[in-house]
Scaffold this active site. Structure first.
Site, short mmCIF file in Angstrom:
data_model
loop_
_atom_site.label_atom_id
_atom_site.label_comp_id
_atom_site.label_asym_id
_atom_site.label_seq_id
_atom_site.Cartn_x
_atom_site.Cartn_y
_atom_site.Cartn_z
N GLN B 255 0.81 -0.96 0.06
CA GLN B 255 0.12 0.29 0.03
C GLN B 255 0.95 1.16 -0.11
OE1 GLN B 255 -3.41 -0.23 -0.52
NE2 GLN B 255 -2.90 1.77 -0.68
N HIS B 258 2.33 3.01 -3.06
CA HIS B 258 1.63 3.64 -4.05
C HIS B 258 1.78 5.39 -4.04
CE1 HIS B 258 -1.13 0.88 -5.98
NE2 HIS B 258 -1.40 0.25 -5.04
N GLU B 322 -10.76 1.32 2.04
CA GLU B 322 -10.64 1.01 0.63
C GLU B 322 -10.47 -0.67 0.59
OE1 GLU B 322 -7.47 2.36 -1.59
OE2 GLU B 322 -8.53 2.01 -3.73
N ASP B 356 -5.69 -6.65 -6.63
CA ASP B 356 -5.29 -5.31 -7.62
C ASP B 356 -5.12 -5.89 -8.99
OD1 ASP B 356 -5.17 -3.65 -5.66
OD2 ASP B 356 -3.22 -3.91 -5.23
#
Lengths: 432, 432
Positions: B255, B258, B322, B356
């Site tokens: 994460q 990103h 999310e 993803d």
């Protein structure tokens, strides 16, 4: 009324034009009111309620006593009518409730989607000269079917600080959890931030004037979801020779009485129908109590003759009407071709009034050609979907080469590591 | 990294806070660019593409030759990975396609809902240092399943005026109808108004930076629908003693890589897990090529110990992440309690990377607690629903008393007339 006979494609834009509303000033107003409500809470609501609605409200929440009083002030006939309407609306909307769905890959992983009602929703019920209790049915029933936990209504008070009893009775009957006597931009701001009395919600739904619509859009800056932008109401009627001019006239006028900016459009491939309907409108319009409004809206009405049914349907899809009435004999043949419309009424005995009140469909619908991208209110409006996935060790091994290749190409090394560390570790363990 | 042990409810707000982005300046910029694109079309796109992307583009549409060239420039391994990912994404999204539903009243009227794909959709695929071809899959596949007729992609060109071949290959493979080499606010404006080369669409979908998000919101002023606001990516991991610290660390870092504003949150009721995971993060972070970004995001990470699993889940629903990873043994017991999340990953072998890219779920998901009201991209994003009703003469007679009572109470006389004229007429005819 404007009449067009076989207009060229270039003229379609003019025929389809809706009233345009400027947004700039509205946004400034929203910003000011939102900031004050965020800072001052109920105090700001009191100020703006006095300013816009000319009434001083001490407690915005409708009390148990007011609810009880409403019970006695709604006639048994209206209660029975509301009950029958609610039965149909509930029956149709129950059919809409989506279920979960699953993909089982057969390779050690599966994905599924589960449905959750949005926990807290705010419903806006506009005020006006008459109590719009039907809107309460159209908003609360789908929210309840969606299993929303908190279903809050905001609606403006009258000058005596009251809400019409039919609205209160319908709210309780349908299952709203609370009603607040506050309207306009300040109501939307209150549900965005929460105040001492009005709770914060996650989504705001319901019709409203241009101020309310601007406020709902503005609430998006603070993460709130909304249903769709609202504009003046509209109907488009397609008729052939089998249609009854007096029915068409009555349907056009029932649209026209909503407001001076209502849009009524009539299209046909039978030129003589236009004259017959026009004559009928002139006869019926004088009999209406709201004939001043209807006359103003009538000025805006458009009557169009097209070459054939196919061009009529092509025009329908370009116009994307809120309400579409197919007053033609073989309407079943055209259903599949309807691409853009809010709600469709079929045949001689399906007036818009039926869907406005009691047949089961929703009456909060996309106007201004928004039907090209939006649905009317339905159970989907009040739910959201969460995806889940469960991958076994075997499943991750199966997917690993794909994941590693894709992550490498997107240069996301840590994404690749998150896969490899799980696969490599286990391999090491197995070797050990 | 910030650590909290059994924080009080008052502190939850601080722990859950997301980065705030001001909107005012962005809106001014959007207004200026939108007005120019509306007036000048491609000329304005050329100007802003030179200004922002430093490249002069003559024709924004990716040509057949460029598409052919891309075919040769994507490795067979990547093609095969994309094909496998597309297979799973398609299989899961096909399950999501809603069907029609009907309510037959038994009293001479019926209502039903039909599903239509939105005719023209615009998909935004962000640029960046690496080609985000996975986003192409996540947007085009559901749009195609929804039967959208025109599926247009806009994506920014690089300094040579090119789009990465993997994006072009994936676009064609998944079924996009055209790709345009234009990004940022000007791309959203182009799809809002249409230009000489870029078509107008009805809905704009896809991730983007704060400029693109502001432009999508601004497009709402012109009636366009959008998916949801986008914010920095986030993951929340819940773990118990059975979790492997090295896996959790890898997921947190995937994460963090990103962007510097990525949010990584780790919660547990086992205090010693926090230390183990922290140690693992420190070990793994140095090995990453994007470790500078990951380190910056790590500064923002939050580690929280709560009293028990129930409080952890309560926090999850307040945070509305999310991505949610439930790295706990009995995760099945908690699924029903998950109310607010974009996508949920269950167990030790379901890393975020899987969703993803290739397990089948969508990766375009609600951030910034928008999961309280929004779903991630799914087939619903690309469809709308139209309601239909068909009422027989008998059916209208059945409904008439209800409709008349309700219309009278709302003081909508013409609505009442539209019913009565149909019922009365027929009675007269029968008598005659």
């Amino acid at each position: 009324m404007e009449k067009w006979i076989n207009p060229s494609l270039q003229d379609w834009g003019k025929i389809m034009a809706r009233p345009q509303i400027g947004n700039d000033d509205l946004e400034k107003l929203c910003r000011a009111i939102f900031m004050e409500v965020q800072k001052e809470g109920d105090k700001a609501l009191m100020k703006y309620t006095w300013y816009f609605d000319r009434v001083r409200i001490g407690n915005f929440k409708v009390s148990e006593e007011e609810m009880e009083e409403a019970e006695g002030r709604v006639s048994p006939a209206l209660k029975e009518a509301i009950r029958e309407a609610a039965r149909n609306i509930e029956a149709f909307h129950l059919k809409q409730l989506p279920g979960s769905c699953e993909y089982e890959s057969g390779n050690g992983f599966r994905c599924w989607q589960e449905v959750r009602g949005i926990e807290k929703v705010g419903l806006y019920v506009p005020g006006g000269s008459a109590p719009l209790f039907s809107t309460v049915l159209m908003l609360v029933i789908p929210a309840r079917i969606a299993h929303c936990r908190e279903i809050v209504i905001c609606t403006p008070p009258d000058r005596e600080g009251r809400v019409p009893p039919a609205i209160l009775w319908a709210a309780r009957y349908c299952g709203a959890t609370a009603v607040y006597k506050v309207g306009g931009v300040q109501a939307i701001a209150a549900m965005t931030f929460g105040t001492e009395t009005v709770p914060r919600v996650f989504k705001i739904v319901g019709p409203g004037n241009q101020y309310v619509t601007a406020a709902k859009r503005f609430a998006g800056n603070y993460g709130l979801a909304m249903d769709m932008p609202a504009g003046p109401s509209e109907v488009l009627i397609v008729a052939d020779r089998t249609a009854r001019p007096e029915y068409i006239a009555a349907d056009l006028l029932s649209q026209a009485e909503h407001g001076k900016d209502s849009q009524a459009v009539f299209v046909s491939w039978c030129p003589d129908m236009l004259e017959k309907v026009e004559k009928e409108v002139k006869r019926q319009i004088g009999l209406l109590p709201r004939c001043e409004i209807a006359r103003a809206a009538w000025e805006n009405a458009r009557f169009v003759v097209f070459e054939n049914p196919e061009v009529c349907i092509q025009f329908v899809n370009e116009y994307a009407p809120e309400h579409l009435i197919l007053n033609i004999e073989n309407y079943r043949d055209y259903i599949a071709a309807i691409q853009n419309a809010g709600s469709v009424f079929l045949g001689n005995y399906s007036p818009e009034s039926a869907g406005d009140y009691a047949s089961g469909t929703n009456h909060t619908l996309p106007t201004s050609a928004f039907a090209k991208a939006y649905s009317g209110i339905n159970v989907d409006t009040f739910v959201k979907k969460i995806s889940f996935q469960e991958i076994s060790e075997k499943g991750l091994r199966y997917l690993a080469p794909v994941l590693v290749t894709m992550a490498e190409q997107e240069q996301l090394e840590a994404h690749k590591n998150a896969v490899q560390i799980r696969v490599t570790n286990k391999e090491t363990e197995k070797e050990a």
